[in-house]
Design an enzyme around this catalytic site. Structure first.
Site, PDB file in Angstrom:
ATOM      1  N   GLN A 127      -2.485   7.498  10.391  1.00  0.00           N
ATOM      2  CA  GLN A 127      -3.274   6.474   9.711  1.00  0.00           C
ATOM      3  C   GLN A 127      -2.514   5.151   9.733  1.00  0.00           C
ATOM      4  O   GLN A 127      -1.490   5.014   9.065  1.00  0.00           O
ATOM      5  CB  GLN A 127      -3.510   6.943   8.266  1.00  0.00           C
ATOM      6  CG  GLN A 127      -4.383   6.038   7.450  1.00  0.00           C
ATOM      7  CD  GLN A 127      -4.446   6.501   6.007  1.00  0.00           C
ATOM      8  OE1 GLN A 127      -3.674   7.348   5.586  1.00  0.00           O
ATOM      9  NE2 GLN A 127      -5.355   5.948   5.235  1.00  0.00           N
ATOM     10  N   GLU A 142      -9.332  10.465   1.038  1.00  0.00           N
ATOM     11  CA  GLU A 142      -7.932  10.729   0.741  1.00  0.00           C
ATOM     12  C   GLU A 142      -7.780  11.172  -0.705  1.00  0.00           C
ATOM     13  O   GLU A 142      -7.094  12.135  -1.018  1.00  0.00           O
ATOM     14  CB  GLU A 142      -7.107   9.455   0.991  1.00  0.00           C
ATOM     15  CG  GLU A 142      -5.619   9.637   0.704  1.00  0.00           C
ATOM     16  CD  GLU A 142      -4.819   8.379   1.037  1.00  0.00           C
ATOM     17  OE1 GLU A 142      -5.417   7.306   1.146  1.00  0.00           O
ATOM     18  OE2 GLU A 142      -3.599   8.505   1.174  1.00  0.00           O
ATOM     19  N   GLU A 171       0.385   2.518 -10.763  1.00  0.00           N
ATOM     20  CA  GLU A 171      -0.109   1.306 -11.426  1.00  0.00           C
ATOM     21  C   GLU A 171      -1.539   0.995 -10.985  1.00  0.00           C
ATOM     22  O   GLU A 171      -2.391   0.637 -11.801  1.00  0.00           O
ATOM     23  CB  GLU A 171       0.820   0.124 -11.108  1.00  0.00           C
ATOM     24  CG  GLU A 171       2.170   0.174 -11.823  1.00  0.00           C
ATOM     25  CD  GLU A 171       3.083   1.290 -11.351  1.00  0.00           C
ATOM     26  OE1 GLU A 171       2.920   1.757 -10.212  1.00  0.00           O
ATOM     27  OE2 GLU A 171       3.956   1.710 -12.126  1.00  0.00           O
ATOM     28  N   SER A 227       2.918   8.510   8.427  1.00  0.00           N
ATOM     29  CA  SER A 227       3.254   9.932   8.620  1.00  0.00           C
ATOM     30  C   SER A 227       2.703  10.364   9.969  1.00  0.00           C
ATOM     31  O   SER A 227       1.630   9.919  10.374  1.00  0.00           O
ATOM     32  CB  SER A 227       2.600  10.804   7.549  1.00  0.00           C
ATOM     33  OG  SER A 227       2.693  10.219   6.299  1.00  0.00           O
TER      34      SER A 227
END
Lengths: 401, 374
Positions: free
Chosen positions: A118, A238, A371, A155
């Site tokens: 990705q 995701e 956050e 990744s």
């Protein structure tokens, strides 16, 4: 294979799965051949359309197929290794791809023959993904896009055959509008993958440098300038994939700490005992919260709790692994191995406490920082007013970076 | 009725339709008759209990008998339903003796195998009698049973018990004494109201001086009955804490949307948003823990003591934190007597001591999960 009316009942799917197992006995069938037959029988992901590995059946019925296959010892397609392809690329291609793209990419993706990565985050665009600066310019004569830029935290890039890529195609538009989504050939000239060594000493992620990379227009996904909407589909998938697993009591990160506590009384102190019990209780409550979420989903009443599970697990993983290092005393001063390695999977089990402690720091950053997730909970679940912002209506080129 | 001992399916952590209907009925009653202004006004008179409200809740809606079998005049429902009632009572900080009479005393009597206990249970189930155990509200499951009351012969009881919740509303007191468990009429005891931290669940000192009692159980049966009742009550208190915490969160969010400072709703400031988002997570988690406890009690799950201890260890803290955040995020108004936030803070803090502190319950978790102290 049997054809005819599309089976969408559990019984019909079970029968179809048994037909597959009869025609291709796992014990006597090559792994890839079995997986290919499974895809062609529509049992790869039953909610996908016929011809694309599915049957147009309800998504929940996949569990019926999986249970039958597992009981028969059928090979799987290594979903953890190809998770980005399965979890993010595939649903996005299904939603936005042309017929040619679906036919070309979904089968090798599902089989694991082609690994995906990705290409989203950039050094200057993490939580603020829409600020991305990687450029794609159309070469009118050749009909190709020419891509220049840098991606990060990628990744699997070193194993990947394809990447899903977002790039800026019109810097004069506000930042969410000038983005286009591409399928990038990782073997194309100009794609350079460099290991990015992390806090753990390992290089689980990569930096990807894109220099004059040519992407044919046929590998564009969705319309020019519509990349943000396509990317949102990827990101929503995701989030869906996080926190859905059922874990047993004292599963997860608390298990090795509890085991060490039981087996090694010499390590025990009163202060550690109190913290262990607090975290044990919180881990058990997190397990129950996840279980309740699963039950809500199964009952067709999806609750917003899913938005919060990642926050909880990130915090718990960090606190529990931190406690574990401390509990181990002098042994906690040691680290298993600083040699740079390139693991294919993030695997917390079978690793030392020090590794778990360091790797868990990423849990509150990857896949959306804690956050940002707290903002999402506050705004979408509690309906609190959004942060005031002045970047939405400004041309991307005029934003400060 | 009997406990299944085989490994069970995962607990049902959702609410059934019947439970939601019960919630709707209780919530409507409390909205009409038990708003914060009314609760505060009653508390200021020194007589916080509202007998008329109790009659409607207990008898007309039938909540007092949820845990009592139908053959004894109850509803034959269970802990899951009682938990829903307690969620709503917590949300309203309702000054009614539900936890003490319909849960604690009822469970003790269900553990006593005598005709007298059965007769008293029927009265409790119908809501015609309020009954409270003469034990301190802080008495926890797993703690040794204090026995300050002694049988001075022939079932006349003498002794003093402090911090007895809802004794001022009780017609009958269940008194553990050295020779067993006794039912004592309130008029035969001296009930002295105490000034409590929590204005909505009043405390009193119960003094007995050669008070006549009816023996309901021998010492061993009494210990078992009280222990079982404390377990149930602790598990169900978690639901009261969830309801309380949810009210605090909802009110705080509503206030934050409407209160403007620096030309913005204060709820748009990230520092505040994140606090409320964390609180929401805590409340969602507390709900799962409390539901697990209620379901484990209802099904007699073998791991019910652990599940209850987990729920209490967790939910006490969430309720206190929610009430504290409610005060803080309301700003100055949160510190006033006229705003109801203080009623919730006082109840939440008192609840965190009731039926065992979080620390006590973590100690129980240590036992059940085999994580021994050094």
């Amino acid at each position: 294979m049997t054809t005819g009316a599309t089976p969408t009942t559990p019984e019909a799917l079970r029968a179809r799965t048994r037909d597959l197992l009869t025609a291709h006995p796992p014990a006597r069938t090559d792994r890839t051949a079995f997986l290919r037959a499974r895809f062609d029988a529509g049992l790869a992901w039953v909610h996908y359309p016929p011809g694309l590995g599915g049957l147009g059946a309800p998504r929940t019925l996949q569990a019926v197929v999986d249970a039958e296959l597992e009981a028969a010892g059928a090979p799987d397609n290594d979903p953890r290794r190809i998770g980005i392809g399965l979890g993010m690329a595939a649903p996005t291609i299904l939603a936005y791809g042309t017929e040619e793209q679906k036919q070309r990419f979904l089968r090798p993706l599902w089989l694991g023959e082609e690994v995906w990565c990705q290409l989203f985050s950039e050094p200057g665009a993490g939580s603020d993904l829409a600020a991305l600066a990687t450029r794609a310019v159309l070469d009118q004569d050749a009909g190709d896009w020419i891509v220049d830029g840098q991606k990060v935290w990628t990744s699997s890039a070193h194993n990947a055959r394809w990447g899903i890529l977002v790039a800026r195609t019109d810097p004069a538009l506000p930042k969410h509008q000038g983005i286009t989504y591409f399928l990038c050939d990782m073997h194309a000239p100009g794609v350079e993958v460099r290991p990015l060594r992390q806090i753990t000493g390992e290089a689980e992620f990569n930096e990807v440098f894109l220099t004059g990379v040519r992407i044919p227009d046929t590998h564009r996904l969705g319309a020019v300038g519509e990349g943000w909407a396509v990317a949102r589909t990827t990101l929503m998938n995701e989030r869906v994939s996080i926190g859905g697993m059922r874990i047993p009591r004292e599963g997860g990160m608390i298990a090795p700490v509890a085991a060490a506590w039981r087996e090694r009384p010499e390590l025990r102190t009163h202060a550690l005992h109190q913290r262990l019990l607090e975290l044990w209780v919180e881990a058990e409550v997190a397990r129950l919260t996840g279980e309740r979420l699963r039950q809500q989903l199964a009952a067709g009443q999806p609750g917003p709790e899913g938005s919060g599970m990642k926050l909880t697990f990130a915090r718990l993983n960090q606190e529990i692994s931190g406690l574990e290092v401390e509990l181990l005393g002098a042994e906690g001063l040691l680290y298993e191995d600083w040699t740079m390695r390139r693991p294919e999977l993030v695997d917390f089990t079978g690793r030392d406490a020090g590794y778990r402690y360091l790797r868990a720091k990423g849990n509150s950053i990857e896949g959306g920082t804690s956050e940002i997730l707290l903002n999402i909970v506050a705004e979408r679940v509690l309906g609190l007013p959004p942060e005031p912002r002045d970047d939405k209506d400004t041309a991307w080129k005029d934003l400060s970076r | 009725m009997t406990a299944p001992t085989a490994p069970t399916a995962p607990a049902d952590l959702l609410y059934s339709e019947a439970e939601e209907e019960l919630r709707t009925a209780v919530r409507a009653l409390l909205a009409a008759r038990c708003d914060a202004r009314t609760v505060l006004a009653r508390a200021e008179t020194g007589r916080p209990h509202d007998p008329a409200l109790w009659h409607t809740l207990a008898a007309e809606i039938g909540t007092a008998g949820l845990l009592v079998p139908e053959k004894l005049g109850g509803q034959g429902a269970g802990h899951r339903e009682a938990a829903v009632v307690l969620e709503e009572l917590g949300r309203a900080v309702a000054p009614v003796p539900y936890l003490t009479s319909a849960v604690l005393a009822t469970e003790i009597l269900l553990g006593c195998d005598t005709a007298e206990a059965a007769a008293l249970l029927s009265e409790l189930a119908s809501g015609s009698t309020v009954c409270t155990p003469a034990v301190p509200l802080t008495l926890a499951p797993g703690a040794p049973l204090p026995a300050p009351v002694r049988d001075s012969g022939g079932g006349t009881l003498t002794g003093t018990v402090d911090a007895v919740a809802d004794a001022v509303a009780a017609g009958v007191l269940l008194v553990p004494a050295d020779t067993g468990l006794y039912a004592v009429r309130a008029e035969d005891a001296t009930v002295t109201p105490l000034v409590g931290l929590d204005l909505t669940r009043p405390l009193a000192t119960v003094a007995l001086e050669a008070a006549p009692g009816i023996r309901l159980a021998d010492p061993a049966a009494a210990r078992a009955a009280v222990a079982g009742a404390l377990l149930s009550a602790a598990g169900l208190l978690a639901s009261e804490q969830v309801g309380l915490a949810e009210w605090c969160l909802t009110e705080t969010v509503a206030h934050s949307k409407g209160r403007y400072q620096f030309n913005r709703p204060v709820g748009s400031f990230q520092a505040l948003k994140h606090r409320m988002a964390r609180l929401w997570l805590d409340v969602a988690s507390a709900r799962a823990a409390a539901r697990a406890a209620a379901d484990a009690l209802a099904t007699g799950a073998p791991d019910a003591p652990l599940t209850v201890a987990v729920a209490q260890a967790y939910c006490s803290g969430v309720a206190v934190r929610a009430a504290e955040e409610c005060v803080q995020l309301h700003g100055g108004i949160g510190m006033t007597w006229e705003h109801p936030a203080h009623l919730y803070l006082k109840r939440a803090k008192a609840d965190s001591l009731a039926l065992g502190t979080a620390g006590h319950h973590r100690g129980l978790v240590a036992d059940f999960a085999e994580l021994p102290a050094p």
